[in-house]
Design a protein around this motif. Structure first.
Motif: not given
Length: 518
Positions: A472-479
């Motif tokens: 999530l710290y890297m962005g929700a897209g990575q989830i």
């Protein structure tokens, strides 16, 4: 002395010794590799997994569909046969009461995404008419096909693969033949003792654990974004990473504490509370909401589901847009396949003393019916308000913003803000139940016995929450990228569960003969 009673200091020291080294190495290695590669070049990781996702959906989607269809019909046939009277585990009566047992089954899978998609998916299929429907999108004629498409994704086929035939194989081998309650045991009837004792068994278990980690971290991460957005909209709390991190910490604290209390306390308590809360919410929606519309919608949609069952379940990219198949039917079916071995471990563990017929009917019939009712109450209410012009979710759902859809629908329900808050709480406890039960199952797989060290359960629960926080710290897209990865893990997992199509009925019949009921 069981693992439940081991002192904390001794339990911590057994964290590594009570875990299969192959499973632990491969699984932790995957987590570190995925997170590390995402930090170094997230676009490359997303592209690599996205290409694999597209290839799998195109070439193996039909295989996944046939696997689910065969599992459902063979399971129902087994339940109806004389072998249906055999009891799992050789006990005269169940270990867990019926209400608690059904609650645990419902909460474990429905939390994996059903609650997250229940409001938004039916509305999506209403505003973007599915390929199997000839109705014009956004019209009254599109209501039943939209709900029926959701039923296809979350109905009989989805539930049956998760805990019917595979649970039979595990129950027979574990309780009757003394084999470990691990995914590798699914292959015991085919490969014999070599898969139990050899490194191949560790690799099999690791594939299945990785699939569940990928499938569980997604809902945990999405819940954090949904709760952050919901708290902002309802109470003015800042919608950002800080709030998401707080939600993750609270969520992890709940299910890690529950995991420490064991199978007969924490998981049962969470499941019962959530089922009662869901029943209360359902009653309010049904009594004070658009009652006649919801009743008529369910009746028509179930009829559409039954009449178009095979057409929707067997649709391929030859008859539907490739992007649609990839992101809907194939994605969900692969997700359920990835979950299957560890769900089967969990279902087998909690179903001891139940008959074969009871277990299959509960998992493959009753649970799907409950799910379709829940989807109708939330998703049907969303369609009602979309038709009435109360809101317009076309743009939000076109961008796959299901957190926006869920909160928008919830606020339009009877009770408004309070109902929305109740549904957010419900979703949180549902996901906590999944985190709890999957941590328990992963710990059982690693330990190879029914009562794994409580600290191992805590470790896996914390690991999944930490992984969600980093992504999530890297962005929700990575989830979302990790969610796509479960489609790739479905490839080896589908081969692991494939033999259960014939070994499942054989296991049921063997138990029946041993118990003198066939």
């Amino acid at each position: 002395m069981t693992a439940e009673s081991v002192p904390a200091t001794g339990a911590k020291s057994r964290l590594l010794t009570d875990s299969d080294p192959v499973v632990l190495t491969l699984t932790i290695g995957f987590i570190l590799l995925f997170v590390g590669a995402s930090v170094v070049d997230s676009n490359y990781v997303a592209g690599l997994i996205g290409n694999g996702f597209t290839w799998t959906a195109k070439y193996l989607g039909s295989f996944f569909q046939v696997l689910l269809l065969l599992t459902f019909f063979i399971a129902i046939g087994t339940a109806m046969s004389r072998a249906g009277a055999a009891r799992l585990g050789g006990l005269d009566k169940p270990e867990i009461s019926r209400f608690r047992w059904l609650s645990m089954i419902l909460c474990t899978l429905l939390a994996g995404g059903g609650v997250f998609f229940a409001a938004g998916e039916p509305v999506y299929h209403f505003v973007v008419s599915p390929p199997a429907s000839g109705a014009e999108a956004g019209t009254s004629a599109a209501v039943a096909p939209a709900m029926a498409q959701s039923f296809t994704h979350w109905g009989f086929l989805a539930w049956a693969v998760l805990g019917s035939l595979t649970a039979l194989v595990l129950s027979r081998a574990h309780y009757g033949q003394g084999k470990p309650l691990q995914p590798r045991t699914l292959l015991y009837p085919v490969f014999g003792e070599s898969v139990i004792q050899g490194r191949l068994g560790g690799v099999v278990d690791a594939f299945c654990v990785i699939a569940v980690v990928a499938g569980t971290v997604g809902p945990i991460g999405f819940l954090a974004t949904q709760m952050s957005f919901g708290l902002h909209e309802l109470f003015g709390v800042t919608d950002g990473y800080g709030t998401q991190l707080t939600v993750l910490a609270v969520l992890a604290g709940v299910y890690m504490t529950s995991a420490m209390s064991g199978l007969h306390k924490g998981i049962q308590l969470l499941s019962r509370f959530n089922v009662l809360l869901a029943l209360a919410i359902a009653a309010v929606i049904l009594v004070f909401g658009p009652t006649l519309f919801l009743v008529n919608t369910y009746t028509q949609s179930m009829g559409e589901y039954m009449s178009s069952f095979f057409a929707m379940a067997t649709m391929t990219s030859e008859t539907a847009p490739a992007w649609w198949m990839k992101w809907w039917t194939v994605f969900f079916f692969a997700w359920f396949i990835g979950y299957t071995p560890l769900m089967a471990v969990f279902v087998s563990r909690i179903s001891r003393g139940r008959t074969v017929r009871e277990m299959i009917v509960a998992v493959a019939v009753l649970a799907p019916i409950a799910t379709t009712i829940w989807f109708t109450l939330l998703g049907g209410s969303g369609i009602y308000h979309q038709l009435a012009g109360t809101f317009d979710l076309t743009e939000a759902l076109g961008n796959f913003q299901f957190d926006v859809a869920t909160l928008t629908v919830a606020q339009a329900l009877p009770g408004g803000t309070w109902m929305a808050a109740a549904i957010l709480l419900l979703t949180t406890i549902f996901v906590a139940t999944t985190g709890d039960s999957m941590s328990y199952s992963i710990a059982m797989v690693g330990a190879g016995h029914d009562e794994p060290n409580p600290w191992i359960r805590v470790f896996w629960g914390g690991a999944m929450a930490l992984m969600a926080a980093i992504l999530l710290y890297m962005g929700a897209g990575q989830i979302g990228v990790l969610q796509q990865f479960i489609v790739l893990t479905a490839i080896p997992v589908s081969l692991i569960i494939l033999p259960s199509l014939w070994t499942g009925p054989k296991a049921a019949m063997a138990m029946a003969r041993e118990q003198g009921v066939a």
